[in-house]
Enzyme design. Sequence first.
Site, PDB file in Angstrom:
ATOM      1  N   HIS A 226       0.879  -1.175   0.000  1.00 45.48           N
ATOM      2  CA  HIS A 226       0.000   0.000   0.000  1.00 45.48           C
ATOM      3  C   HIS A 226       0.917   1.224   0.000  1.00 45.48           C
ATOM      4  CE1 HIS A 226      -3.742   2.111   0.582  1.00 45.48           C
ATOM      5  NE2 HIS A 226      -3.274   2.736   1.641  1.00 45.48           N
ATOM      6  N   TYR A 252      -6.611   9.850  -0.931  1.00 42.92           N
ATOM      7  CA  TYR A 252      -6.795  10.507   0.376  1.00 42.92           C
ATOM      8  C   TYR A 252      -5.578  11.365   0.694  1.00 42.92           C
ATOM      9  CZ  TYR A 252      -3.966   6.561   2.230  1.00 42.92           C
ATOM     10  OH  TYR A 252      -2.980   5.630   2.479  1.00 42.92           O
ATOM     11  N   ASP A 535     -30.446 -18.612  14.469  1.00 40.28           N
ATOM     12  CA  ASP A 535     -31.873 -18.671  14.146  1.00 40.28           C
ATOM     13  C   ASP A 535     -32.013 -19.829  13.161  1.00 40.28           C
ATOM     14  OD1 ASP A 535     -34.537 -17.256  14.080  1.00 40.28           O
ATOM     15  OD2 ASP A 535     -34.052 -17.125  11.953  1.00 40.28           O
TER      16      ASP A 535
END
Length: 807
Positions: A226, A252, A535
Amino acid sequence: MTESFRAIVIGGGVGGTSIAYHLAALGWSDVVLLERADLTSGSTFHSAGLVGQLRSSVSLTRMMMYGTDLYRRLQDETGVDVSWHEVGSLRLASSGERLQELQRQAGWGRTFGLPLEILSTEEAHDLFPLFDPSGVLGAAFLPTDGYLDPSGLAFALAEGARRRGVEIRTNARVTSVDARDGRVRGVVTAEHGRIDADVVVNAGGMFAHQLGRMAEVEVPVVPFGHQYLLTEPIEGVTAELPTMRDPDRLVYFRPEAGGALVMGGYERNPDPWAVEEGPPADFNGKLLPGDWPRFEWLAESAASLVPAMGDAGMVRLLNGPEAFTPDGEFILGESDVRGFFVAAGFCAHGIAGAGGIGKVLAEWIVDGEPAWDVWKMDVRRFGPHYRSRGYARDRAYEVYATYYDIHYPGEERRAGRPLKVPPAYARLQELDAEFGEKSGWERVNWFRSNEDPAHEARRPRGWAGEHWSTAIVAEHLACRERAALFDESSFAKLEVSGPDAATFLQRLCANDVDRPPSSVVYTQMLNPRGGIESDLTVTRLADERFRLVIGTAFGNHDLAWIRKQLGDQRVHVRDVTGAFACYGVWGPCARDILSAITDADLSNDVFPYLHAREIDVGSAPCLALRVTYVGELGWELYTPAEFGASLFEALLEAGRDHGAVPAGYRAIDSLRVEKGYLAWGADITPEEDPFQAGLGFAVDLGKDFLGKDALVARRDRERPRLATLALEDARAMVLGNEPVFHGGDVVSRITSGGIGYAVERSIAFAYLPSPLPDPGTRLEVEVFGERVGAEIVGRALWDPAGERIRA
Ligand SMILES: Cc1cc2nc3c(=O)[nH]c(=O)nc-3n(C[C@H](O)[C@H](O)[C@H](O)COP(=O)(O)OP(=O)(O)OC[C@H]3O[C@@H](n4cnc5c(N)ncnc54)[C@H](O)[C@@H]3O)c2cc1C
């Protein structure tokens, strides 16, 4: 003598130091942090240090807000300089869609009390006068964001931990992890030999994959280079300029001491690094060579926004590797190896995230569960296919390359597909299926063959209408009026068997599942706080054998949850997902359709709702469950995978005479919303209990079960209750997280919703302060910056009495 600690934290970056800090804050001081080189010598030291709070999920945003609060006070607390600059952040919109996104985020931020404002271009320009306003349509400004010194942060967290008794050891390299019989027992280090502990945390950043493999735990982080560049001083840049992002230009900025600018971005052609072999053993305090050809486009894009950058010289281009993940979310939590925790893969927002990550991990370790719903970040979300480094890399690549893109609802990932396909896949393709993907499975979203221009007028407004088709309406209505056939083979299916299976499940489930064979029970599994951890439906196949059916994305989670509760019971838990195809046949004609190809008696007397039978359909042996997630008469048919394709064909054929259509998951979603059925992970999470969610009917307080004490204690407490809202504009579709207003105040945020095409209403769920206002009460929901009137209605707009499902 072997050393022993209560917990070992591996990694001296912001992640590890924050976990150590928070463990100590919770009273665990018998902790050692092991760092193979110096503190902050991994990804942390070369970070750009921007801290932004508003994120894509409730829990992540809360984590970032918590972190910001911590960074504000950390220097006073520890005496270590973190250089926190609360300068605010600007996010520019250089396109209409981006402005809509900002408006949506402003609403979303409001539900947290974040002071996010939408500014005009001029107002934004006043705050950051160096950008060229032409082409900029507006901006969002969050005054409480900022930037800091990343190394300072790690040192301050380490100091805070040290003061509370944590031992910080640098030059202490973990060479192996002792994990036996499903639990961790300690580590071996090059310098200090063996160290015992029942808790070991892998906070190894881009090295987390290697560290995980030492415990046979797959941590699918992928390092990527990066880059950012540092300019020479630019006139007008002060340390108090806000940080600035222009996602449309993929860049940025933040001010740097001395009047320079730091400028980084997310290129379209990112650079995965050392994926197979892992970063080298001596890669500490090091960087990768600057890759100008890869960065050039970003630099030009940045200079088109901030022209002064074009004139200023570049001091250096910094290329640092950082751990990204296949879905862009952190990897947190306890792994399948008991006591072995992971906190890694911070995807270039680990500085902003460190405070919250430390808090969540420490609570998880000390209390056994995190207090917030962090399922999206849970290490257990990945299936075994993520063991392939190539697959993990391809998925992470796509996430990185599209990081700043607007992600419209319903957008599907492309990388690594198709991977898992259902038995009828070829036939689904022939029928012109539009596929989506979940947990590696190809699943039909809708069939283009069902498209009908007559439904174009129902297209949801704005973003929700992007990845949408008139076929969804056609399939929805066909299911309500005649019947629809759904391929649900990807449903996660677990088999729980053994002499203690019934007592074990009875202890885990809030509903009574110890019923006679052939019973199907809808239930939740609760955590010790009474929150909904799962669930599912539980079908008793025999005295000692149960089939659990769970949503596709949650199988790994539930499997891990169930295994974690296993003690020395004689219970065997097996994932049988791929072994069975599953088809849902639902709609008023479902009985007639099935009756044409089965001899089984499907009458209410013989085959009532919530029962299961072994029947033959066509030539396929099936386990038929009379259940529904769409609110219609019908069955789920489970057949061994090898019968899947022929059973699908037989059902398709039989359905044709009744006008049944094959249908996809998007129709299931609109149907379930119309019927008031909830989705785990959105409407119900580990934070809410069944009574809050209106699921008290599925709780049996007459028996003992995990979480019961907490549930009973919280039952009568004031807490928000789930309500169904119907919006005045039937084409204004909520996407989740929109703010809900009552009398001008924000009272809640939407959990999920959709359009009920049969009732012709836009429907949404939200937890509202208790006691629930009466049905008919007027509220407002902010959809893309616009307030849309809404009223509280009963839970289900479709068939509230449930007559159709029992027909
Ligand atoms: C160029 C760049 C810019 C960035 N900008 C920002 C930004 O603006 N905002 C933001 O929030 N984030 C940003 N990030 C991301 C942020 O820096 C990282 O997410 C964060 O630093 C990761 O911290 P960590 O603790 O997970 O990993 P690391 O800092 O890498 O720490 C892991 C540690 O584990 C140690 N370790 C590994 N193996 C062993 C072993 N066997 N034994 C002992 N120790 C071991 C390593 O030596 C290392 O020190 C940026 C990253 C990069 C590369």
